[in-house]
Design an enzyme around this catalytic site. Structure first.
Site, PDB file in Angstrom:
ATOM      1  N   HIS A   9       0.829  -1.214   0.000  1.00 19.07           N
ATOM      2  CA  HIS A   9       0.000   0.000   0.000  1.00 19.07           C
ATOM      3  C   HIS A   9       0.859   1.258   0.000  1.00 19.07           C
ATOM      4  CE1 HIS A   9      -3.307  -2.746   1.232  1.00 19.07           C
ATOM      5  NE2 HIS A   9      -2.373  -3.269   2.005  1.00 19.07           N
ATOM      6  N   SER A  34      15.017  21.411 -17.048  1.00 16.75           N
ATOM      7  CA  SER A  34      13.847  22.220 -17.398  1.00 16.75           C
ATOM      8  C   SER A  34      14.335  23.505 -18.061  1.00 16.75           C
ATOM      9  CB  SER A  34      13.067  22.541 -16.121  1.00 16.75           C
ATOM     10  OG  SER A  34      12.328  23.741 -16.286  1.00 16.75           O
ATOM     11  N   LYS A  45      16.099  21.867 -12.031  1.00 23.13           N
ATOM     12  CA  LYS A  45      15.446  20.585 -12.291  1.00 23.13           C
ATOM     13  C   LYS A  45      16.330  19.543 -12.951  1.00 23.13           C
ATOM     14  CE  LYS A  45      11.705  19.533 -11.707  1.00 23.13           C
ATOM     15  NZ  LYS A  45      10.439  19.849 -12.387  1.00 23.13           N
ATOM     16  N   GLU A  90       9.755   8.308 -17.386  1.00 22.80           N
ATOM     17  CA  GLU A  90       8.428   8.795 -17.773  1.00 22.80           C
ATOM     18  C   GLU A  90       8.056   8.328 -19.172  1.00 22.80           C
ATOM     19  OE1 GLU A  90       8.017  12.952 -15.372  1.00 22.80           O
ATOM     20  OE2 GLU A  90       9.579  12.829 -16.868  1.00 22.80           O
TER      21      GLU A  90
END
Ligand code: ARG
Length: 469
Positions: free
Chosen positions: A156, A277, A283, A290
Site C-alpha cells: 500500500h 527544465s 530541475k 516517464e
C-alpha cells in the site's frame, strides 16, 4: 501492371488508390516476402510448373531485389506498388521479363501476408528475448553489487518489512523472465507455415506444403487454410505480451520515479538519461522513466487496436486485416527501442544505500517479527498481534520505535518479553527470519541471484540456437 485489373471497366479513384495502399508500411516485410517467394518458387519447380531455368532466373531476380533493398541509397520506393507483394512482382518482371509473372502461380497474397507477418514476429521475438536477457542481466548485476544493502519493502506504499535491495531488484527480474517465457510460448504457437493455403481454400496447384514450411524453418504447415489466411492471433498474442512486458516496465518506472524524489531520495537519477527544465534551473527530470511509462500506454493502445480490428471479422481474409500491420510494427519498434535504454539506465543509476538503510530503521517494519517473537514463546498469533499492536500504539504516543520501549513498558503488555527482544528487532535479524527458498535472508537472496543468472544464460542459449537455426 496491377495484380487484379482484368475484370475492371473503370480505373480506381486516385485518392482511394493512394489511401488503400499498404506499401508505405509493409515494405519493411520485403526481406520475408523474398524468402517466402523463394520457397514458393522452389515448390512450383517441384510441382512441374516452373522449369529449372525459370526457377534459376526467378531466384536470381529475387536475390537482386534483396541486394538492391540492402543498399541504403536505393530506398525501396515505388509510388505505384499496392503492397510489398505487388512491389516484388513488378521488380521481378522488370528484371527477368514475363517469366516473373509465373511466380504468383497457385498462390494468393492472403497466404503471403500471413506468412510474412509470422516471419516478422518470429524474428522480432528473437531480438526482444535477447534484449530482455540484457535487461535481466543489468538488474541482476546491480543485485549482486548491492550486497547486503537493505531497504524498506512496501505494501500500500506504506513501509512494511525490511528487505535486501537485491531482493527487490530480483522481483523485476522474475517479471522480465516471465515475459521472455511468454514470448517463447508465442513463438512456438506461431511457428507454422501458411504457404499453400491460397486465398482461403488452398492452393490450386499441387504444392508440397511440408517442403515450403521446412524451407522457411517453420515447424509444420498450418492445419487449416481458412484459419491460416485469416488468423492474426499470433500478432495479437505477441502485442499483448509486449503490453504486459510494458506494464512491468511501467511499474518499475513509476517506482523509480517515486524513489528519485527528494522525499524518498533512494536513487540518484543518472544524468545521461535525464533532462533539465527550460524554465526551472534546478530541475533534473526522470525523462527515461516517464517515457517508458508513457510508451507502455502506446503498446497497450496497439494491442487494443488489434483486438478491435479482429473483433467481428467473418472468415476468412478481409482487408481490415491490413490494419493489423501498423500497430504490430509500432509495438515492436517501441519495445525494441526502450529495452536497451532500460538496461543502460539500470547500469548508470546510483542507489543511496544510506538513505535506504535509514528508512529501514523506522516505521515499525519489525512489528511482524516482534509478534513472531511472542509466537515463538507460545503466545497464540492473534494475541501476539494484538500485544504488538498495542506496543506500536504506545510508541506512536511516545514518538519512538518498538526497540526503544523499556522492558517495564513491554511487561505491561506481556510478561514474556526479555532482553533478547531488542536483538530480534534489528533489520538484520528480521531479514534473517525468512530463511527459505524465495526468502529475504542474505544467503537465500544470493541463491536467487545464482538462479537468475542461470535463467538468463539459458535464455541467451535459446536465442542463439534460433539465430543459428
Ligand atoms: N496488403 C494486403 C494486407 O496487408 C495483402 C493481402 C491482400 N489481399 C487481398 N485479398 N486484397 O492484408
Amino acid at each position: 501492371m496491377k495484380m487484379w485489373s482484368g475484370r475492371f471497366r473503370q480505373p480506381l479513384d486516385p485518392q482511394f488508390e493512394r489511401w488503400q495502399r499498404s506499401f508505405d508500411f509493409d515494405r519493411r516485410l520485403l526481406h520475408y516476402e523474398l524468402a517466402a517467394s523463394g520457397a514458393h518458387a522452389r515448390a512450383l519447380k517441384n510441382a512441374g510448373v516452373l522449369s529449372a531455368d525459370e526457377l534459376i532466373s526467378i531466384l536470381q531476380g529475387l536475390q537482386q531485389i534483396g541486394e538492391m533493398a540492402a543498399t541504403p541509397k536505393d530506398l525501396v520506393q515505388d509510388d505505384e506498388a499496392e503492397d510489398v507483394h505487388h512491389f516484388v512482382e513488378k521488380q521481378l518482371v522488370s528484371r527477368i521479363g514475363d517469366v516473373g509473372y509465373k511466380l504468383h502461380s497457385g498462390r494468393s497474397r492472403n497466404e503471403q501476408i500471413a506468412t510474412d507477418l509470422r516471419l516478422f514476429v518470429r524474428a522480432a521475438i528473437d531480438e526482444l528475448r535477447s534484449e530482455l536477457a540484457g535487461v535481466c542481466a543489468a538488474f541482476t548485476d546491480r543485485a549482486e553489487l548491492a550486497g547486503n544493502a537493505a531497504m524498506p519493502a512496501y505494501t500500500h506504499l506504506q513501509r512494511a518489512e525490511p528487505v535486501l535491495l537485491a531482493h527487490w531488484l530480483l522481483a523485476y527480474v522474475e517479471m522480465f523472465l516471465r515475459d521472455a517465457g511468454r514470448l517463447a510460448d508465442c513463438r512456438k504457437r506461431l511457428n507454422v507455415c501458411p504457404l499453400g493455403s491460397g486465398a482461403v481454400a488452398g492452393a490450386t496447384l499441387p504444392l508440397d506444403r511440408a517442403f515450403m514450411a521446412d524451407e522457411l524453418d517453420f515447424e509444420a504447415p498450418t492445419a487449416n487454410s481458412i484459419d491460416a489466411t485469416s488468423d492474426r492471433d499470433f500478432a495479437l498474442e505477441f502485442v499483448n505480451t509486449l503490453s504486459l512486458m510494458g506494464l512491468h516496465l511501467s511499474r518499475w518506472a513509476e517506482e523509480m520515479i517515486i524513489f528519485s524524489t527528494q522525499e524518498f531520495g533512494f536513487v540518484q537519477l543518472p544524468e545521461a538519461y535525464s533532462t533539465g527544465s527550460s524554465a526551472m534551473p534546478q530541475k533534473k527530470n526522470p525523462d527515461l522513466l516517464e517515457l517508458v511509462r508513457g510508451k507502455t500506454g502506446r503498446m497497450i493502445g496497439s494491442a487494443t487496436t488489434l483486438m478491435v480490428a479482429l473483433k467481428g471479422l467473418p472468415l476468412a481474409y478481409n482487408k481490415d486485416l491490413q490494419e493489423t500491420q501498423e500497430p504490430l510494427f509500432d509495438a515492436t519498434d517501441t519495445a525494441l527501442g526502450l529495452l536497451p535504454l532500460v538496461a543502460g539506465w539500470m547500469k548508470a543509476v546510483e542507489f543511496n544505500h544510506q538513505r535506504m538503510n535509514e528508512a529501514t530503521q523506522s516505521g515499525f517494519m519489525n512489528a511482524w517479527a516482534a509478534a513472531t517473537y511472542l509466537v515463538n514463546r507460545g503466545v497464540p498469533s492473534r494475541l501476539a498481534h494484538e500485544h504488538i499492536g498495542k506496543a506500536v500504539k504506545l510508541c506512536v504516543e511516545k514518538h519512538c520505535e518498538l526497540q526503544d520501549l523499556t522492558l517495564e513498558e513491554l511487561h505491561t503488555l506481556n510478561s514474556l518479553f526479555d532482553e533478547g527482544f531488542r536483538e530480534r528487532l534489528k533489520p538484520v535479524s528480521v531479514l534473517a527470519i525468512h530463511d527459505v527458498v524465495g526468502g529475504t535472508a542474505p544467503a537465500r537472496v544470493r541463491q536467487g541471484i545464482v538462479a537468475a543468472r542461470k535463467s538468463i544464460d539459458s535464455l541467451r542459449e535459446e536465442v542463439n540456437l534460433h539465430a543459428h537455426a
